[in-house]
Design a protein around this motif. Structure first.
Motif, PDB file in Angstrom:
ATOM      1  N   ALA A 126      -5.662  33.182  10.714  1.00  0.00           N
ATOM      2  CA  ALA A 126      -6.774  32.964  11.643  1.00  0.00           C
ATOM      3  C   ALA A 126      -7.883  33.977  11.420  1.00  0.00           C
ATOM      4  CB  ALA A 126      -6.277  33.061  13.086  1.00  0.00           C
ATOM      5  N   THR A 127      -9.015  33.709  12.065  1.00  0.00           N
ATOM      6  CA  THR A 127     -10.071  34.706  12.160  1.00  0.00           C
ATOM      7  C   THR A 127      -9.691  35.707  13.247  1.00  0.00           C
ATOM      8  OG1 THR A 127     -11.260  33.192  13.635  1.00  0.00           O
ATOM      9  CG2 THR A 127     -11.911  33.187  11.326  1.00  0.00           C
ATOM     10  N   THR A 128     -10.460  36.775  13.372  1.00  0.00           N
ATOM     11  CA  THR A 128     -10.133  37.840  14.316  1.00  0.00           C
ATOM     12  C   THR A 128     -10.023  37.291  15.739  1.00  0.00           C
ATOM     13  OG1 THR A 128     -11.317  39.419  12.916  1.00  0.00           O
ATOM     14  CG2 THR A 128     -10.826  40.107  15.174  1.00  0.00           C
ATOM     15  N   PRO A 129      -8.874  37.500  16.394  1.00  0.00           N
ATOM     16  CA  PRO A 129      -8.648  36.856  17.691  1.00  0.00           C
ATOM     17  C   PRO A 129      -9.294  37.587  18.856  1.00  0.00           C
ATOM     18  CG  PRO A 129      -6.735  38.152  17.094  1.00  0.00           C
ATOM     19  CD  PRO A 129      -7.697  38.262  15.932  1.00  0.00           C
ATOM     20  N   THR A 130      -9.408  36.865  19.964  1.00  0.00           N
ATOM     21  CA  THR A 130      -9.744  37.479  21.244  1.00  0.00           C
ATOM     22  C   THR A 130      -8.439  37.900  21.919  1.00  0.00           C
ATOM     23  OG1 THR A 130      -9.659  35.323  22.333  1.00  0.00           O
ATOM     24  CG2 THR A 130     -11.807  36.035  21.508  1.00  0.00           C
ATOM     25  N   LEU A 131      -8.521  38.462  23.110  1.00  0.00           N
ATOM     26  CA  LEU A 131      -7.326  38.935  23.810  1.00  0.00           C
ATOM     27  C   LEU A 131      -6.322  37.817  24.053  1.00  0.00           C
ATOM     28  CD1 LEU A 131      -8.863  41.370  26.460  1.00  0.00           C
ATOM     29  CD2 LEU A 131      -7.390  42.006  24.538  1.00  0.00           C
ATOM     30  N   SER A 132      -6.818  36.599  24.291  1.00  0.00           N
ATOM     31  CA  SER A 132      -5.931  35.487  24.632  1.00  0.00           C
ATOM     32  C   SER A 132      -5.447  34.701  23.420  1.00  0.00           C
ATOM     33  CB  SER A 132      -6.644  34.528  25.602  1.00  0.00           C
ATOM     34  OG  SER A 132      -7.862  34.062  25.028  1.00  0.00           O
ATOM     35  N   GLY A 133      -5.896  35.071  22.208  1.00  0.00           N
ATOM     36  CA  GLY A 133      -5.479  34.356  21.009  1.00  0.00           C
ATOM     37  C   GLY A 133      -6.314  33.111  20.767  1.00  0.00           C
ATOM     38  N   GLU A 134      -6.171  32.546  19.570  1.00  0.00           N
ATOM     39  CA  GLU A 134      -7.014  31.413  19.179  1.00  0.00           C
ATOM     40  C   GLU A 134      -6.228  30.119  18.967  1.00  0.00           C
ATOM     41  OE1 GLU A 134     -10.110  32.211  19.678  1.00  0.00           O
ATOM     42  OE2 GLU A 134      -9.179  34.160  20.033  1.00  0.00           O
ATOM     43  N   GLY A 135      -4.985  30.071  19.451  1.00  0.00           N
ATOM     44  CA  GLY A 135      -4.212  28.845  19.323  1.00  0.00           C
ATOM     45  C   GLY A 135      -3.619  28.645  17.944  1.00  0.00           C
ATOM     46  N   LYS A 136      -3.292  29.729  17.281  1.00  0.00           N
ATOM     47  CA  LYS A 136      -2.730  29.617  15.927  1.00  0.00           C
ATOM     48  C   LYS A 136      -1.355  28.962  15.939  1.00  0.00           C
ATOM     49  CE  LYS A 136      -2.577  33.543  13.931  1.00  0.00           C
ATOM     50  NZ  LYS A 136      -1.204  33.935  14.316  1.00  0.00           N
ATOM     51  N   THR A 137      -0.538  29.324  16.930  1.00  0.00           N
ATOM     52  CA  THR A 137       0.790  28.711  17.040  1.00  0.00           C
ATOM     53  C   THR A 137       0.668  27.230  17.364  1.00  0.00           C
ATOM     54  OG1 THR A 137       1.704  30.830  17.793  1.00  0.00           O
ATOM     55  CG2 THR A 137       3.033  28.860  18.169  1.00  0.00           C
ATOM     56  N   GLY A 165       1.198  36.301  11.616  1.00  0.00           N
ATOM     57  CA  GLY A 165       0.664  36.847  12.852  1.00  0.00           C
ATOM     58  C   GLY A 165      -0.773  37.320  12.769  1.00  0.00           C
ATOM     59  N   PHE A 166      -1.490  37.153  13.880  1.00  0.00           N
ATOM     60  CA  PHE A 166      -2.870  37.596  14.038  1.00  0.00           C
ATOM     61  C   PHE A 166      -3.762  37.009  12.937  1.00  0.00           C
ATOM     62  CE2 PHE A 166      -0.629  41.054  16.436  1.00  0.00           C
ATOM     63  CZ  PHE A 166      -1.051  40.633  17.677  1.00  0.00           C
ATOM     64  N   ALA A 167      -4.697  37.804  12.419  1.00  0.00           N
ATOM     65  CA  ALA A 167      -5.697  37.259  11.494  1.00  0.00           C
ATOM     66  C   ALA A 167      -5.326  37.514  10.035  1.00  0.00           C
ATOM     67  CB  ALA A 167      -7.065  37.854  11.814  1.00  0.00           C
ATOM     68  N   SER A 168      -6.204  37.079   9.136  1.00  0.00           N
ATOM     69  CA  SER A 168      -5.879  37.163   7.705  1.00  0.00           C
ATOM     70  C   SER A 168      -5.791  38.599   7.207  1.00  0.00           C
ATOM     71  CB  SER A 168      -6.911  36.387   6.873  1.00  0.00           C
ATOM     72  OG  SER A 168      -8.175  37.025   6.886  1.00  0.00           O
ATOM     73  N   ASP A 169      -6.408  39.550   7.926  1.00  0.00           N
ATOM     74  CA  ASP A 169      -6.327  40.956   7.517  1.00  0.00           C
ATOM     75  C   ASP A 169      -5.001  41.587   7.898  1.00  0.00           C
ATOM     76  OD1 ASP A 169      -7.428  40.511  10.155  1.00  0.00           O
ATOM     77  OD2 ASP A 169      -7.682  42.681  10.340  1.00  0.00           O
ATOM     78  N   LEU A 170      -4.195  40.887   8.706  1.00  0.00           N
ATOM     79  CA  LEU A 170      -2.920  41.455   9.148  1.00  0.00           C
ATOM     80  C   LEU A 170      -1.742  40.649   8.609  1.00  0.00           C
ATOM     81  CD1 LEU A 170      -3.993  42.592  12.696  1.00  0.00           C
ATOM     82  CD2 LEU A 170      -3.258  44.052  10.826  1.00  0.00           C
ATOM     83  N   GLY A 171      -1.230  39.682   9.378  1.00  0.00           N
ATOM     84  CA  GLY A 171      -0.033  38.965   8.946  1.00  0.00           C
ATOM     85  C   GLY A 171      -0.167  38.291   7.594  1.00  0.00           C
ATOM     86  N   PHE A 172      -1.322  37.702   7.331  1.00  0.00           N
ATOM     87  CA  PHE A 172      -1.526  37.017   6.051  1.00  0.00           C
ATOM     88  C   PHE A 172      -1.495  38.007   4.891  1.00  0.00           C
ATOM     89  CE2 PHE A 172      -4.472  35.600   2.707  1.00  0.00           C
ATOM     90  CZ  PHE A 172      -3.857  34.422   2.324  1.00  0.00           C
ATOM     91  N   GLU A 173      -2.244  39.104   5.005  1.00  0.00           N
ATOM     92  CA  GLU A 173      -2.239  40.118   3.944  1.00  0.00           C
ATOM     93  C   GLU A 173      -0.838  40.655   3.708  1.00  0.00           C
ATOM     94  OE1 GLU A 173      -1.560  43.990   2.570  1.00  0.00           O
ATOM     95  OE2 GLU A 173      -1.905  43.827   4.733  1.00  0.00           O
ATOM     96  N   LYS A 174      -0.105  40.883   4.807  1.00  0.00           N
ATOM     97  CA  LYS A 174       1.233  41.445   4.670  1.00  0.00           C
ATOM     98  C   LYS A 174       2.202  40.442   4.048  1.00  0.00           C
ATOM     99  CE  LYS A 174       0.251  44.665   8.342  1.00  0.00           C
ATOM    100  NZ  LYS A 174       0.259  44.943   9.778  1.00  0.00           N
ATOM    101  N   TYR A 175       1.966  39.166   4.319  1.00  0.00           N
ATOM    102  CA  TYR A 175       2.805  38.169   3.641  1.00  0.00           C
ATOM    103  C   TYR A 175       2.573  38.242   2.134  1.00  0.00           C
ATOM    104  CZ  TYR A 175       5.722  34.169   2.888  1.00  0.00           C
ATOM    105  OH  TYR A 175       6.769  33.384   2.466  1.00  0.00           O
ATOM    106  N   MET A 176       1.321  38.273   1.753  1.00  0.00           N
ATOM    107  CA  MET A 176       0.980  38.238   0.330  1.00  0.00           C
ATOM    108  C   MET A 176       1.371  39.520  -0.406  1.00  0.00           C
ATOM    109  SD  MET A 176      -0.167  35.204   0.261  1.00  0.00           S
ATOM    110  CE  MET A 176      -0.736  35.092  -1.428  1.00  0.00           C
ATOM    111  N   HIS A 232     -13.138  36.250   6.521  1.00  0.00           N
ATOM    112  CA  HIS A 232     -11.753  35.774   6.510  1.00  0.00           C
ATOM    113  C   HIS A 232     -11.538  34.693   5.448  1.00  0.00           C
ATOM    114  CE1 HIS A 232     -10.019  38.075   9.780  1.00  0.00           C
ATOM    115  NE2 HIS A 232     -11.119  37.869  10.491  1.00  0.00           N
ATOM    116  N   ILE A 233     -12.526  33.846   5.233  1.00  0.00           N
ATOM    117  CA  ILE A 233     -12.440  32.869   4.136  1.00  0.00           C
ATOM    118  C   ILE A 233     -12.328  33.608   2.812  1.00  0.00           C
ATOM    119  CG2 ILE A 233     -13.672  31.064   2.873  1.00  0.00           C
ATOM    120  CD1 ILE A 233     -14.922  30.208   5.562  1.00  0.00           C
ATOM    121  N   ALA A 234     -13.118  34.668   2.677  1.00  0.00           N
ATOM    122  CA  ALA A 234     -13.101  35.471   1.439  1.00  0.00           C
ATOM    123  C   ALA A 234     -11.765  36.177   1.247  1.00  0.00           C
ATOM    124  CB  ALA A 234     -14.238  36.493   1.470  1.00  0.00           C
ATOM    125  N   ILE A 235     -11.155  36.632   2.350  1.00  0.00           N
ATOM    126  CA  ILE A 235      -9.846  37.298   2.247  1.00  0.00           C
ATOM    127  C   ILE A 235      -8.810  36.334   1.679  1.00  0.00           C
ATOM    128  CG2 ILE A 235      -7.918  38.252   3.582  1.00  0.00           C
ATOM    129  CD1 ILE A 235     -10.026  39.503   5.468  1.00  0.00           C
TER     130      ILE A 235
END
Length: 538
Positions: free
Chosen positions: A53-64, A292-303, A344-347
């Protein structure tokens, strides 16, 4: 929702699973045995889709919700699909975010059970973690034959609940023996190294090896002490013997779902278990896995952590965004927030993966705003689709499913990459993530972080990948800095060794390993009615 659910036998049949691999746990759940992974009748065949996802707000962006909707959408268009999802932590369930099993017409079911005790996996992980903590203090009490330095013990205790009062505690208060009046604390179970170990383990033997190499502290002469030195591996294995088995459930529409393990992505690597993913790749043509969270966090850590360790290579990534997320990153201006979406698209593309933007529709979004987002995605050359999975379930995500299938078909020879090579130094790895992923210019380490990196390298752990723990609310280490800033410095305050999991946890800023409950927590809304139905959880 349980009255509308299929019996677990129907889900087993849908996957063509032999009975010998299924251990039923109630009418709507089962665990799958690991023997399935060795059956030549179930070779790896699925395409693996990461959802970020892109950087979330406090309530999340509905990724799940979008992830669950996508797998339902794939089934609606005739594809054999399965989702591999994390188990919710009780901390967020009773804290600020609420339940983490999706919502509306796109949930993993039975949602209330999954959000609460489920099949006991979190309990088992909590118990194994605390057993090791108890064995450490028992060893000190009974003579300290290993000459453990009480002040160098790094293994805390854990609890799956937000409880700020337990962040800092004293154990054996008032005692006279070695280790008495020792300062320690609790972290939330999702942040436990054993959670990370369970998530990354590829087999029981791999789990045993990883548990044994946990570093719990050091001797007075400065040598690392491992869990196996305390003979803790066997009893921890016994506690985790059932928890290691992935859980089979279903979505709201009866699509198969594997829900297993649940590390956070801002302080850990934020994905479901490797074992559930390996099973999914053998049971379906498309596997949807949320990070989890945005592409700079869970996605990067997956990769950078999970993919090299597991060998699982994604075919594409779905990037969930919302009008509210983009506007928030633009400080209230939708167009100004496009820089965050662009980054985030670039990430995603930086890891050599095609990106499909899923625009998750919220009730207050206008058609004009949604079209504005779509035009921007088009201008970036990114595939995109509107998702209405919350209100419409699979049919509301069918367009997204079609787009994902077409993008994967158009990119059959994807070779995903990582941010750094395994032989880079820890500082080089940190710098690579900071600059290539976050957009930082420099990295600055505290003296404590420098000292610990040097110590861990001396101990032989310098080749491990890095798991950077930072805020999820900004691409930077400052949660208040919006957009896609450049020219800033990533500040590293501490480094923690997770030798069993197989990475260095690099802490940026002040990361909370034991959250606290907010003043008005979601716990206040949760109840049980006269019929025994749990209410107020979603």
């Amino acid at each position: 929702m349980t009255k509308d659910l299929l019996p677990i036998e129907a889900i087993v049949k849908k996957l063509n699973l032999p009975e010998k691999y299924v251990e039923r746990l109630g009418r709507y759940g089962a665990k799958l045995t690991l023997d399935l992974l060795d059956d030549p009748a179930f070779p790896v065949r699925g395409k693996f889709i990461l959802v970020t996802a892109t950087t979330p707000t406090l309530s999340g962006e509905g990724k799940t919700v979008t992830s669950i909707g996508l797998v339902q959408g794939l089934e609606k268009i005739g594809k054999k699909a399965i989702i591999t999802s994390r188990e919710p932590s009780l901390g967020p369930v009773f804290g600020m975010k609420g339940g983490a099993a999706g919502g509306g017409r796109s949930q993993v079911e039975p949602a209330e059970k999954i959000n609460l005790h489920f099949h006991g996996d979190f309990h088992a992980i909590t118990s194994a973690h605390n057993l090791l903590a108890a064995l450490i203090d028992s060893h000190l009490f009974h003579g300290n034959d290993l000459d453990l330095d009480p002040d160098a013990i790094t293994w805390p205790r854990t609890l799956d609940m937000n409880d700020r009062a337990l962040r800092h505690i004293i154990v054996q208060a008032g005692g006279k023996r070695d280790g008495a009046n020792r300062h320690t604390g609790f972290l939330i179970t999702a942040a436990s190294e054993i959670m990370a170990i369970m998530t990354l383990a590829s087999s029981r033997e791999d789990l045993r090896t990883r548990l044994g190499r946990i570093v719990i502290g050091a001797t007075r002469s400065g040598k690392p002490v491992l869990a196996e030195d305390l003979k803790a591996t066997g009893p921890m294995m016994a506690l985790l013997n059932e928890a290691i088995l992935p859980n089979l459930v279903q979505t709201t529409e009866g699509t198969p779902a594997l829900v297993h393990c649940g590390p956070f992505a801002n302080i850990a690597h934020g994905t479901s278990s490797v074992l559930s993913q390996q099973m999914g790749l053998r049971l379906a043509d498309y596997v949807v896995n949320e990070t989890g969270f945005a592409s700079d966090l869970g996605f990067e850590k997956y990769m950078d952590i999970v993919m090299p360790s597991s060998g699982i290579k994604p075919s594409a990534a779905v990037l969930v965004t919302t009008v509210q997320s983009v506007r928030n990153q633009g400080a209230g201006d939708l167009e100004a927030g496009f820089e965050n979406l662009k980054k985030h698209i670039a990430i995603v593309r930086g890891f050599n993966l095609p990106a499909i933007v899923a625009i998750n529709r919220f009730p207050n979004d206008t058609d004009e705003e949604l079209k504005f987002l779509e035009k921007y995605c088009e201008a970036q050359g990114a595939a995109f689709a509107l998702s209405e999975a919350f209100t419409k379930g699979g049919p509301g995500a069918a367009a997204l499913a079609e787009k994902v299938v077409s993008v994967i078909a158009a990119n059959p020879n994807v070779s995903p990459t990582s941010t750094y090579t395994s032989n880079a130094s820890p500082l080089e790895k940190i710098t690579a993530v900071a600059q290539k992923v976050y957009g930082a210019a420099n990295v600055e380490l505290s003296s404590q972080a420098e000292e610990k990196l040097a110590r861990f390298t001396k101990w032989g752990y310098g080749a491990l990948p890095v798991c950077i723990a930072k805020t999820q609310y900004s691409l930077t280490d400052d949660p208040k800095l919006m957009g896609a800033p450049t020219g800033w410095t990533l500040h590293i305050s501490d480094v923690v060794l997770s030798a069993g999991a197989g990475f260095l946890v690099v802490i940026s800023g002040s990361m909370m390993l034991m959250p606290g409950l907010p003043k008005s927590s979601r716990a206040m809304d949760i109840n049980v009615d006269a019929a025994g139905e749990i209410t107020g959880m979603s």
